[in-house]
Design a protein around this motif. Structure first.
Motif, PDB file in Angstrom:
ATOM      1  N   HIS A 111       0.819  -1.219   0.000  1.00 50.79           N
ATOM      2  CA  HIS A 111       0.000   0.000   0.000  1.00 50.79           C
ATOM      3  C   HIS A 111       0.859   1.279   0.000  1.00 50.79           C
ATOM      4  O   HIS A 111       0.535   2.246  -0.700  1.00 50.79           O
ATOM      5  CB  HIS A 111      -0.901  -0.046   1.242  1.00 50.79           C
ATOM      6  CG  HIS A 111      -1.811   1.115   1.401  1.00 50.79           C
ATOM      7  ND1 HIS A 111      -3.079   1.156   0.873  1.00 50.79           N
ATOM      8  CD2 HIS A 111      -1.648   2.300   2.039  1.00 50.79           C
ATOM      9  CE1 HIS A 111      -3.652   2.305   1.185  1.00 50.79           C
ATOM     10  NE2 HIS A 111      -2.797   3.020   1.892  1.00 50.79           N
ATOM     11  N   HIS A 168       1.081   4.260  -2.854  1.00 52.03           N
ATOM     12  CA  HIS A 168       0.867   5.710  -2.689  1.00 52.03           C
ATOM     13  C   HIS A 168       1.919   6.466  -3.503  1.00 52.03           C
ATOM     14  O   HIS A 168       1.621   7.462  -4.160  1.00 52.03           O
ATOM     15  CB  HIS A 168       0.995   6.101  -1.214  1.00 52.03           C
ATOM     16  CG  HIS A 168      -0.313   6.096  -0.471  1.00 52.03           C
ATOM     17  ND1 HIS A 168      -1.406   6.841  -0.848  1.00 52.03           N
ATOM     18  CD2 HIS A 168      -0.697   5.445   0.660  1.00 52.03           C
ATOM     19  CE1 HIS A 168      -2.401   6.649  -0.001  1.00 52.03           C
ATOM     20  NE2 HIS A 168      -2.002   5.796   0.926  1.00 52.03           N
ATOM     21  N   SER A 170       0.286   9.904   5.611  1.00 52.69           N
ATOM     22  CA  SER A 170      -1.083   9.389   5.638  1.00 52.69           C
ATOM     23  C   SER A 170      -1.575   9.322   7.074  1.00 52.69           C
ATOM     24  O   SER A 170      -0.954   9.873   7.982  1.00 52.69           O
ATOM     25  CB  SER A 170      -1.122   8.011   4.979  1.00 52.69           C
ATOM     26  OG  SER A 170      -0.484   7.078   5.811  1.00 52.69           O
ATOM     27  N   ASP A 222      -6.719   7.059   0.048  1.00 54.05           N
ATOM     28  CA  ASP A 222      -6.714   5.658  -0.373  1.00 54.05           C
ATOM     29  C   ASP A 222      -7.603   5.418  -1.600  1.00 54.05           C
ATOM     30  O   ASP A 222      -8.765   5.837  -1.621  1.00 54.05           O
ATOM     31  CB  ASP A 222      -7.159   4.765   0.791  1.00 54.05           C
ATOM     32  CG  ASP A 222      -6.085   4.710   1.865  1.00 54.05           C
ATOM     33  OD1 ASP A 222      -4.954   5.178   1.595  1.00 54.05           O
ATOM     34  OD2 ASP A 222      -6.371   4.191   2.957  1.00 54.05           O
TER      35      ASP A 222
HETATM   36 ZN    ZN Z   1      -3.092   5.082   2.493  1.00 55.09          ZN
END
Ligand code: ZN
Ligand code: KG4
Length: 333
Positions: free
Chosen positions: A110, A114, A135, A302
């Motif tokens: 993840h 990003h 984040s 996200d």
């Molecule tokens: Zn994230």
């Protein structure tokens, strides 16, 4: 001409995207508003809502992209980091879908995704570049040498920048997630109205837990003198807090740019949607001669578009995983 379906379910967004030969042709994001009632993400509820959202989101993404299941070449999914129960829904779905259609599976980190969101639209950054990934759960300065050759050169020792925004918002009685609201109210306030102490942390690392406590005490003390202090000064408080967080983030980024002698600088993650941070980076591009890369709003918080572009690159590199793959709540690069 690979066509990749991508699934993101690491936290409280169920998202499904399609990447058609390097172009994102659908990016469906189903937000989970239920968490607003609790002032934060409830992991158990997130998993249940992912379960409800995932099939309709896949159907919608395929319809928007005008792609039939039979035209897909691979299924990418977020393996981690994130909430384990939430990840399990996306991973299980991706595995079943790939098994049923006899498609290769692609596991994506993840946090790398990003950063790779920068390869969705033009201008794309040139390697090597530095990326400040900010984040709700992470604050990292990453040296990006290639698509999957990344090194964390600095990170938070405690709270993430997004948490500093969200926890401040909670102190100010604003609903969750408070980051975007602080940004909104800050627009009408004076960023120099109040000063907050900057953490003194070594190297390229960050710390936001003491900063958060200093805001808590500041508000408590002012409210003792005037119970309406927050209501009367909300814009100035938000502007000052945002200014301080952005300053802390930028100072270490400037230090990193100098240390690695790199002037290609990117930001990524939910907090990169913050207008104060975006403006400060634009200013640095002028004053320091940086080439700056700021993602479109849609690809900051996200989303599966970033998983799809990372999955596309992995597909080109032939990096697939087997059906026994499992999610990872904590996952390094
Ligand atoms: Zn994230
Ligand atoms: O990347 P993300 O969507 O999810 C995680 O992987 O954590 O980031 C969510 C974080 C939250 O803390 C949210 O308050 C923050 O990003 N955020 C913002 C803004 N938009 C989202 N913080 C400040 N200003 C914004 N405009």
């Amino acid at each position: 001409m690979p066509v990749i379906l991508a699934i993101e379910s690491s936290c409280d967004e169920t998202s499904v995207a399609v990447c058609n030969n390097g172009k994102i042709t659908a990016n469906v994001i189903a937000n989970q508003t239920i968490h607003e009632n609790y002032g934060g993400v409830i992991p158990e509820l997130a998993s249940r809502v992912h379960q409800q959202n995932i099939v309709p989101a896949v159907q919608q993404a395929l319809a928007i992209a005008k792609v039939n299941k039979s035209e897909l070449n691979g299924v990418a999914f977020t393996r981690g980091p994130g909430l384990l129960g939430a990840l399990l829904v996306g991973v299980s779905f991706a595995k079943s879908f790939a098994l049923a259609l006899d498609l290769p599976l692609i596991a994506v980190n993840h946090m790398q995704a990003h950063i790779l969101a920068h390869f969705i639209d033009e201008p794309k950054p040139k390697f090597p570049f530095l990326c400040l990934t900010v984040s709700g759960g992470h604050t990292q300065i990453v040296l990006v040498k290639d698509y999957f050759d990344m090194e964390i050169v600095g990170e938070t020792l405690d709270d993430a920048a997004g948490e500093a925004f969200d926890k401040t918002a909670k102190i100010l009685n604003l609903p969750y997630p408070g980051g975007p609201l602080i940004d909104k109210y800050a627009k009408g306030g004076n960023p120099l109205a109040y000063k907050f102490a900057e953490p003194q942390i070594k190297d390229l690392n960050y710390s936001f837990s003491g900063f958060k406590t200093s805001i808590l005490y500041f508000i408590r003390d002012r409210q003792k003198e005037n119970s309406q202090f927050v209501e009367e000064n909300l814009a100035d408080i938000c502007a000052s807090v945002q200014h301080s967080i952005v300053k802390i983030l930028l100072n270490k980024l400037k230090k990193a740019a100098k240390q690695f002698n790199i002037n290609n600088i990117a930001i990524a993650g939910g907090v990169s949607a913050n207008s104060g941070l975006r403006n400060a980076l634009q200013e640095a591009s002028v004053s320091l001669g940086w080439n700056v890369y700021i993602p479109a709003f849609e690809y900051c918080t996200d989303n599966a578009g970033m998983i799809a572009i990372a999955g596309y690159q992995k597909y080109l590199q032939g990096e697939f995983v087997e059906q026994d793959i499992s999610p990872m709540a904590r996952m390094n690069f």
